[in-house]
Design an enzyme around this catalytic site. Structure first.
Site, PDB file in Angstrom:
ATOM      1  N   HIS A 117      23.609  44.752  22.170  1.00 20.68           N
ATOM      2  CA  HIS A 117      24.405  43.642  22.084  1.00 20.68           C
ATOM      3  C   HIS A 117      25.359  43.631  23.453  1.00 20.68           C
ATOM      4  CE1 HIS A 117      23.244  43.330  18.050  1.00 20.68           C
ATOM      5  NE2 HIS A 117      23.766  44.335  17.670  1.00 20.68           N
TER       6      HIS A 117
ATOM      7  N   ASP B 274      18.005  36.471  19.946  1.00 18.65           N
ATOM      8  CA  ASP B 274      17.282  37.663  18.965  1.00 18.65           C
ATOM      9  C   ASP B 274      16.645  38.603  19.975  1.00 18.65           C
ATOM     10  OD1 ASP B 274      17.006  39.001  16.564  1.00 18.65           O
ATOM     11  OD2 ASP B 274      15.314  38.073  15.971  1.00 18.65           O
TER      12      ASP B 274
ATOM     13  N   GLY C 209      18.756  44.648  19.294  1.00 23.59           N
ATOM     14  CA  GLY C 209      18.616  46.014  18.544  1.00 23.59           C
ATOM     15  C   GLY C 209      17.433  46.613  19.093  1.00 23.59           C
TER      16      GLY C 209
ATOM     17  N   ARG D 158      10.786  32.521  13.140  1.00 18.13           N
ATOM     18  CA  ARG D 158      11.335  31.934  11.763  1.00 18.13           C
ATOM     19  C   ARG D 158      12.517  31.328  12.520  1.00 18.13           C
ATOM     20  NH1 ARG D 158      10.871  37.528  10.581  1.00 18.13           N
ATOM     21  NH2 ARG D 158      12.551  38.783  11.459  1.00 18.13           N
TER      22      ARG D 158
ATOM     23  N   LEU E 250      28.886  20.905  30.834  1.00 19.38           N
ATOM     24  CA  LEU E 250      28.327  21.355  29.453  1.00 19.38           C
ATOM     25  C   LEU E 250      29.260  21.684  28.467  1.00 19.38           C
ATOM     26  CD1 LEU E 250      25.560  22.599  28.335  1.00 19.38           C
ATOM     27  CD2 LEU E 250      26.376  24.863  29.283  1.00 19.38           C
TER      28      LEU E 250
ATOM     29  N   SER F 190      25.206  35.351  12.324  1.00 17.86           N
ATOM     30  CA  SER F 190      24.908  34.346  10.857  1.00 17.86           C
ATOM     31  C   SER F 190      25.727  34.964   9.739  1.00 17.86           C
ATOM     32  CB  SER F 190      23.318  34.520  10.709  1.00 17.86           C
ATOM     33  OG  SER F 190      22.923  35.832  10.159  1.00 17.86           O
ATOM     34  N   THR F 191      25.566  34.143   8.924  1.00 17.06           N
ATOM     35  CA  THR F 191      26.400  34.664   7.432  1.00 17.06           C
ATOM     36  C   THR F 191      25.875  35.831   6.932  1.00 17.06           C
ATOM     37  OG1 THR F 191      26.638  32.043   7.029  1.00 17.06           O
ATOM     38  CG2 THR F 191      27.198  33.666   5.298  1.00 17.06           C
TER      39      THR F 191
HETATM   40  C1  IPE Z   1      19.386  35.462  13.296  1.00 11.59           C
HETATM   41  O1  IPE Z   1      18.710  36.776  13.980  1.00 11.59           O
HETATM   42  C2  IPE Z   1      20.768  35.244  13.795  1.00 11.59           C
HETATM   43  C3  IPE Z   1      21.142  35.482  15.143  1.00 11.59           C
HETATM   44  C4  IPE Z   1      20.797  35.461  16.228  1.00 11.59           C
HETATM   45  C5  IPE Z   1      22.771  35.484  15.253  1.00 11.59           C
HETATM   46  P1  IPE Z   1      18.444  38.008  12.789  1.00 11.59           P
HETATM   47  O2  IPE Z   1      18.129  38.979  13.695  1.00 11.59           O
HETATM   48  O3  IPE Z   1      19.826  38.152  12.043  1.00 11.59           O
HETATM   49  O4  IPE Z   1      17.416  37.438  12.052  1.00 11.59           O
HETATM   50  P2  IPE Z   1      16.380  38.005  10.957  1.00 11.59           P
HETATM   51  O5  IPE Z   1      17.065  38.751   9.917  1.00 11.59           O
HETATM   52  O6  IPE Z   1      15.390  38.714  11.912  1.00 11.59           O
HETATM   53  O7  IPE Z   1      15.717  36.650  10.286  1.00 11.59           O
HETATM   54  C1  IPE Z   2      20.403  39.520  17.722  1.00  7.55           C
HETATM   55  O1  IPE Z   2      19.758  40.573  18.102  1.00  7.55           O
HETATM   56  C2  IPE Z   2      21.764  39.828  17.773  1.00  7.55           C
HETATM   57  C3  IPE Z   2      22.492  39.101  16.590  1.00  7.55           C
HETATM   58  C4  IPE Z   2      21.681  38.907  15.280  1.00  7.55           C
HETATM   59  C5  IPE Z   2      23.991  39.322  16.178  1.00  7.55           C
HETATM   60  P1  IPE Z   2      19.478  41.573  16.818  1.00  7.55           P
HETATM   61  O2  IPE Z   2      20.314  42.676  16.559  1.00  7.55           O
HETATM   62  O3  IPE Z   2      19.094  40.859  15.593  1.00  7.55           O
HETATM   63  O4  IPE Z   2      18.371  42.552  17.271  1.00  7.55           O
HETATM   64  P2  IPE Z   2      16.969  42.891  16.796  1.00  7.55           P
HETATM   65  O5  IPE Z   2      16.310  41.599  16.164  1.00  7.55           O
HETATM   66  O6  IPE Z   2      17.350  43.878  15.671  1.00  7.55           O
HETATM   67  O7  IPE Z   2      16.085  43.373  17.595  1.00  7.55           O
HETATM   68 MG    MG Z   3      17.235  40.122  14.899  1.00 12.28          MG
END
Ligand code: IPE
Ligand code: IPE
Ligand code: MG
Length: 245
Positions: free
Chosen positions: A36, A19, A22, A193, A130, A64-65
């Site tokens: 990404h 995570d 972004g 979370r 692995l 994620s979904t």
């Molecule tokens: C969780 O991250 C899903 C993945 C890492 C693929 P999100 O960025 O989607 O989760 P929330 O929305 O902050 O809970």
């Molecule tokens: C995790 O990073 C990648 C995916 C969920 C695909 P995010 O894209 O959720 O990045 P933040 O949480 O918005 O910084």
């Molecule tokens: Mg995120």
């Protein structure tokens, strides 16, 4: 940090919620997609780090979904990145003896993704190092519902009595069938979370949250997480004295 690790107490299975891509991009004044794109190096680092240490399973939460709800351009970029990354990395997976597999609703992924993924899974199928598990179009609730539906169908078809439903039957119906539960779950970017990840499987998993944003995550951070895991006392509901003896 690597030298400080107890090699007799390594997690067999590490799961990661990758995570912060972004936010990483935003800090650099760039578009989210840039984050990404820069996440691939971190994927390489943890995969190689785990393979070198002798960790058996690494599950990476990649999509994620709920991520379908993001802006269309971001979703498209993520899917494209997935295809190109699998194409580019499959050689390295072979070189490192890594077996690729995936969990989630793979049939609902765009055709090109599904195709590339299946190709790479097949190609790496005989590798013995692995096992890298990509969680794609995955959600814990989806997986649990799938299992519940299968049980209902079996009962409906008189193939199963409700009294026969037990933990091992249930676990055989999950997409993580034959994969041990993760001992350690790492989440980057400081969020505390689970975001619908491995809900059943993490019942007794040790959670480790680091403020490091995913594109900055390197081997050293992996070692820190494993080191922290090794300092914990896992009691599984018992008391300390019982666990120590
Ligand atoms: C969780 O991250 C899903 C993945 C890492 C693929 P999100 O960025 O989607 O989760 P929330 O929305 O902050 O809970
Ligand atoms: C995790 O990073 C990648 C995916 C969920 C695909 P995010 O894209 O959720 O990045 P933040 O949480 O918005 O910084
Ligand atoms: Mg995120």
């Amino acid at each position: 940090m690597k030298e400080k690790l107890d090699h007799n107490n390594l997690p067999e299975h590490i799961a990661v919620i990758m995570d912060g891509n972004g936010r990483w991009a935003k800090k650099k004044g760039a578009a989210r997609v840039f984050g990404h794109q820069n996440a691939i190096e971190a994927v390489r680092e943890v995969t190689e780090g785990c393979a070198e240490l002798g960790v058996h399973y690494l599950t990476l939460y990649a999509f994620s979904t709920e991520n379908w709800g993001r802006p269309k351009l971001e979703v498209e970029a993520l899917m494209q990145l997935l295809v190109s990354t699998i194409s580019n990395e499959v050689e390295t997976l072979m070189k490192n003896n890594v077996r690729l597999t995936a969990i989630g609703d793979l049939e609902s992924l765009p055709k090109s993704c599904n195709h590339k993924l299946k190709e790479a899974i097949e190609l790496t199928n005989s590798n013995t190092g692995l096992t890298l598990i990509l969680a794609l179009n995955y959600s814990g609730r989806w997986e649990i519902l799938q299992a519940a539906k299968k049980i209902a169908q079996m009962v409906e078809n008189d193939q199963l009595q409700s009294s026969e439903v037990n933990v091992s039957l249930w676990e055989n119906l999950l997409s993580t069938k034959n994969i041990p539960d993760p001992e350690l779950l790492i989440r980057t970017s400081g969020e505390m979370r689970i975001s619908n990840f491995l809900l059943w499987q993490i019942a007794y998993t040790e959670l480790y949250v680091t403020p490091v944003l995913w594109p900055d995550f390197r081997r050293e951070h992996l070692y820190e997480a494993i080191f922290a895991f090794q300092q914990r006392e896992r009691r599984f509901g018992k008391i300390s004295e019982q666990v120590k003896s």
